[in-house]
Design a protein around this motif. Structure first.
Motif, PDB file in Angstrom:
ATOM      1  N   ALA A 267       0.835  -1.205   0.000  1.00 25.16           N
ATOM      2  CA  ALA A 267       0.000   0.000   0.000  1.00 25.16           C
ATOM      3  C   ALA A 267       0.871   1.257   0.000  1.00 25.16           C
ATOM      4  O   ALA A 267       0.567   2.238  -0.693  1.00 25.16           O
ATOM      5  CB  ALA A 267      -0.919  -0.004   1.215  1.00 25.16           C
ATOM      6  N   GLU A 268       1.943   1.220   0.781  1.00 23.12           N
ATOM      7  CA  GLU A 268       2.859   2.358   0.812  1.00 23.12           C
ATOM      8  C   GLU A 268       3.549   2.532  -0.547  1.00 23.12           C
ATOM      9  O   GLU A 268       3.748   3.656  -1.012  1.00 23.12           O
ATOM     10  CB  GLU A 268       3.904   2.157   1.910  1.00 23.12           C
ATOM     11  CG  GLU A 268       3.352   2.232   3.324  1.00 23.12           C
ATOM     12  CD  GLU A 268       2.883   3.628   3.692  1.00 23.12           C
ATOM     13  OE1 GLU A 268       3.490   4.604   3.217  1.00 23.12           O
ATOM     14  OE2 GLU A 268       1.906   3.747   4.466  1.00 23.12           O
ATOM     15  N   LYS A 271       0.942   3.984  -2.832  1.00 23.64           N
ATOM     16  CA  LYS A 271       0.701   5.385  -2.483  1.00 23.64           C
ATOM     17  C   LYS A 271       1.790   6.293  -3.057  1.00 23.64           C
ATOM     18  O   LYS A 271       1.505   7.362  -3.617  1.00 23.64           O
ATOM     19  CB  LYS A 271       0.643   5.540  -0.966  1.00 23.64           C
ATOM     20  CG  LYS A 271       0.326   6.953  -0.497  1.00 23.64           C
ATOM     21  CD  LYS A 271       0.519   7.117   1.006  1.00 23.64           C
ATOM     22  CE  LYS A 271      -0.501   6.351   1.800  1.00 23.64           C
ATOM     23  NZ  LYS A 271      -0.422   6.689   3.250  1.00 23.64           N
ATOM     24  N   GLU A 272       3.038   5.858  -2.934  1.00 25.32           N
ATOM     25  CA  GLU A 272       4.144   6.650  -3.466  1.00 25.32           C
ATOM     26  C   GLU A 272       4.053   6.752  -4.985  1.00 25.32           C
ATOM     27  O   GLU A 272       4.331   7.804  -5.568  1.00 25.32           O
ATOM     28  CB  GLU A 272       5.484   6.025  -3.062  1.00 25.32           C
ATOM     29  CG  GLU A 272       6.709   6.809  -3.500  1.00 25.32           C
ATOM     30  CD  GLU A 272       6.749   8.229  -2.969  1.00 25.32           C
ATOM     31  OE1 GLU A 272       7.371   9.088  -3.628  1.00 25.32           O
ATOM     32  OE2 GLU A 272       6.157   8.497  -1.897  1.00 25.32           O
ATOM     33  N   ARG A 275       1.508   9.326  -5.841  1.00 26.69           N
ATOM     34  CA  ARG A 275       2.053  10.676  -5.613  1.00 26.69           C
ATOM     35  C   ARG A 275       2.911  11.109  -6.800  1.00 26.69           C
ATOM     36  O   ARG A 275       2.821  12.258  -7.262  1.00 26.69           O
ATOM     37  CB  ARG A 275       2.884  10.702  -4.329  1.00 26.69           C
ATOM     38  CG  ARG A 275       2.080  10.669  -3.039  1.00 26.69           C
ATOM     39  CD  ARG A 275       2.932  11.131  -1.866  1.00 26.69           C
ATOM     40  NE  ARG A 275       2.223  11.011  -0.605  1.00 26.69           N
ATOM     41  CZ  ARG A 275       2.440  10.058   0.290  1.00 26.69           C
ATOM     42  NH1 ARG A 275       3.355   9.130   0.060  1.00 26.69           N
ATOM     43  NH2 ARG A 275       1.754  10.021   1.415  1.00 26.69           N
ATOM     44  N   PHE A 281      -5.174  12.776  -3.392  1.00 31.21           N
ATOM     45  CA  PHE A 281      -5.751  11.867  -2.407  1.00 31.21           C
ATOM     46  C   PHE A 281      -6.958  12.528  -1.739  1.00 31.21           C
ATOM     47  O   PHE A 281      -6.934  13.711  -1.424  1.00 31.21           O
ATOM     48  CB  PHE A 281      -4.723  11.493  -1.335  1.00 31.21           C
ATOM     49  CG  PHE A 281      -3.626  10.587  -1.838  1.00 31.21           C
ATOM     50  CD1 PHE A 281      -3.720   9.216  -1.700  1.00 31.21           C
ATOM     51  CD2 PHE A 281      -2.503  11.110  -2.459  1.00 31.21           C
ATOM     52  CE1 PHE A 281      -2.721   8.377  -2.153  1.00 31.21           C
ATOM     53  CE2 PHE A 281      -1.493  10.288  -2.928  1.00 31.21           C
ATOM     54  CZ  PHE A 281      -1.604   8.913  -2.778  1.00 31.21           C
ATOM     55  N   ASP A 284      -5.708  10.900   3.773  1.00 34.06           N
ATOM     56  CA  ASP A 284      -4.393  10.290   3.984  1.00 34.06           C
ATOM     57  C   ASP A 284      -4.573   9.037   4.839  1.00 34.06           C
ATOM     58  O   ASP A 284      -4.630   9.108   6.062  1.00 34.06           O
ATOM     59  CB  ASP A 284      -3.454  11.281   4.671  1.00 34.06           C
ATOM     60  CG  ASP A 284      -2.037  10.724   4.806  1.00 34.06           C
ATOM     61  OD1 ASP A 284      -1.726   9.734   4.128  1.00 34.06           O
ATOM     62  OD2 ASP A 284      -1.252  11.279   5.603  1.00 34.06           O
ATOM     63  N   GLN A 290      -6.563   2.917  -0.025  1.00 34.19           N
ATOM     64  CA  GLN A 290      -6.122   4.219  -0.500  1.00 34.19           C
ATOM     65  C   GLN A 290      -7.228   4.857  -1.330  1.00 34.19           C
ATOM     66  O   GLN A 290      -7.805   4.222  -2.215  1.00 34.19           O
ATOM     67  CB  GLN A 290      -4.841   4.075  -1.325  1.00 34.19           C
ATOM     68  CG  GLN A 290      -3.667   3.522  -0.536  1.00 34.19           C
ATOM     69  CD  GLN A 290      -3.303   4.407   0.645  1.00 34.19           C
ATOM     70  OE1 GLN A 290      -3.219   5.634   0.508  1.00 34.19           O
ATOM     71  NE2 GLN A 290      -3.071   3.799   1.805  1.00 34.19           N
TER      72      GLN A 290
END
Length: 341
Positions: A267-268, A271-272, A275, A281, A284, A290
């Protein structure tokens, strides 16, 4: 077709399937009285740091919420929840169908505020007509929330303190608890959940199991004849072993935490990637869900190759959508998703 629609698209972790097959021909007693259920319970008690915990296995989240709430409330009591809480919005009136009203509070990124909770309870008891009203009999929270957000240790303690002041139980919906526990941005470990909550459940359906939720009563407070109550709801599995074997496997060698961590790491990573693509988004989220704001034309084009969840309409030209990772998500599929954006 790539799928990030939810965290229960796949069947079950291969270690669970292997263990179910290995134990398949054993002749075991029914209704959760088998050795695997007992072993799983002991492992969960140890993981929770709560040796006195009473544990019962059920099959699904809505079923669990309905049974726990109905079993713990008197006929004239309701349950307090965020207006976006699962029991309030996405359970088709399952709680009300048992005769218990959902008493809603404003939501703050999916969470309830302890100050507003205290005000609700204080105002109820100060009302001279409260005998004619639905009594607030317990408090429901989810962790992670429907928005993928998490309660901090301070927030959880504050809510717990208020519940104890008014002598009502605090119940945590843990459908995605594993993903909350393994978030990089949490200060709430499993023993703290057991300390502050009177009852909660450890979700298996969304965290590697075929099905199953482990309900944990932490204060010697399992309702009397709970098994009978479960059966009244049509939810008592004759082959309780199916749930016991799965949770026994999940809580062997920290598998539950390991696969939850995998979902958070991806997920991280996702997310990156979002971005870097310059996407906006909606919220957060520190967990495996997400939420993005997509222009409708992009959303419609993406839907041809990717499955994701509609969340809400933002305006005439933008929609909030959800992408979820899971214990089974593969990094290469995230890379393919990002290439399409």
């Amino acid at each position: 077709m790539l799928s990030f629609e939810c965290d229960y698209s796949e069947g079950a972790h291969e270690k669970i399937l292997k263990r179910l097959l290995e134990t398949n021909m054993e002749q075991l007693p029914g209704y959760g009285s088998d050795a695997y259920c007992e072993s799983a319970k002991e492992k969960i008690r140890k993981a929770c740091g709560c040796p006195e915990a009473e544990i019962f296995f059920l099959t699904g989240g809505t079923q669990t919420n309905q049974i726990v709430i109905d079993a713990m409330l008197r006929s004239y009591e309701g349950v307090v929840a965020a207006e976006t809480g699962h029991v309030s919005v996405h359970e088709a009136g399952a709680i009300e169908a048992c005769g218990h009203k959902v008493l809603t509070l404003p939501q703050h990124q999916g969470k309830i505020d302890s100050t507003e909770l205290a005000a609700l309870l204080e105002n109820f008891w100060k009302d001279g007509n409260h005998e004619h009203m639905v009594f607030p009999g317990m408090v429901y929270i989810s962790h992670p929330t429907e928005y993928g957000t998490l309660y901090t240790a301070e927030e959880l303690k504050a809510i717990s303190d208020i519940c104890r002041e008014y002598r009502i139980p605090l119940y945590m919906d843990g459908a995605r608890l594993g993903y909350g526990l393994m978030s990089l941005h949490t200060d709430v470990p499993l023993p703290m959940v057991a300390e502050y909550c009177d009852v909660f459940y450890i979700g298996g359906t969304k965290v590697g199991a075929l099905c199953g939720e482990a309900v944990v009563f932490t204060k010697h407070n399992m309702p009397a004849h709970f098994l009978t109550i479960v059966k009244q709801h049509g939810a008592l599995m004759a082959k309780g072993r199916v749930l016991g074997v799965q949770f026994d496997t999940l809580f062997t060698d920290e598998l539950y935490f390991e696969i939850s961590k995998h979902a958070i790491e991806l997920a991280e990573y996702m997310k990156e990637g979002f971005r870097k693509k310059g996407l906006e988004f909606f919220i957060d989220s520190p967990t495996n869900q997400q939420f993005l704001i997509l222009e409708n034309s992009l959303m419609e084009e993406l839907q041809k190759k990717v499955a994701f969840s509609f969340w809400e309409t933002l305006d005439d030209s933008h929609t909030v959508v959800r992408f979820a990772t899971s214990w089974a998500t593969q990094k290469e599929n995230i890379d393919r998703l990002l290439e399409l954006l």
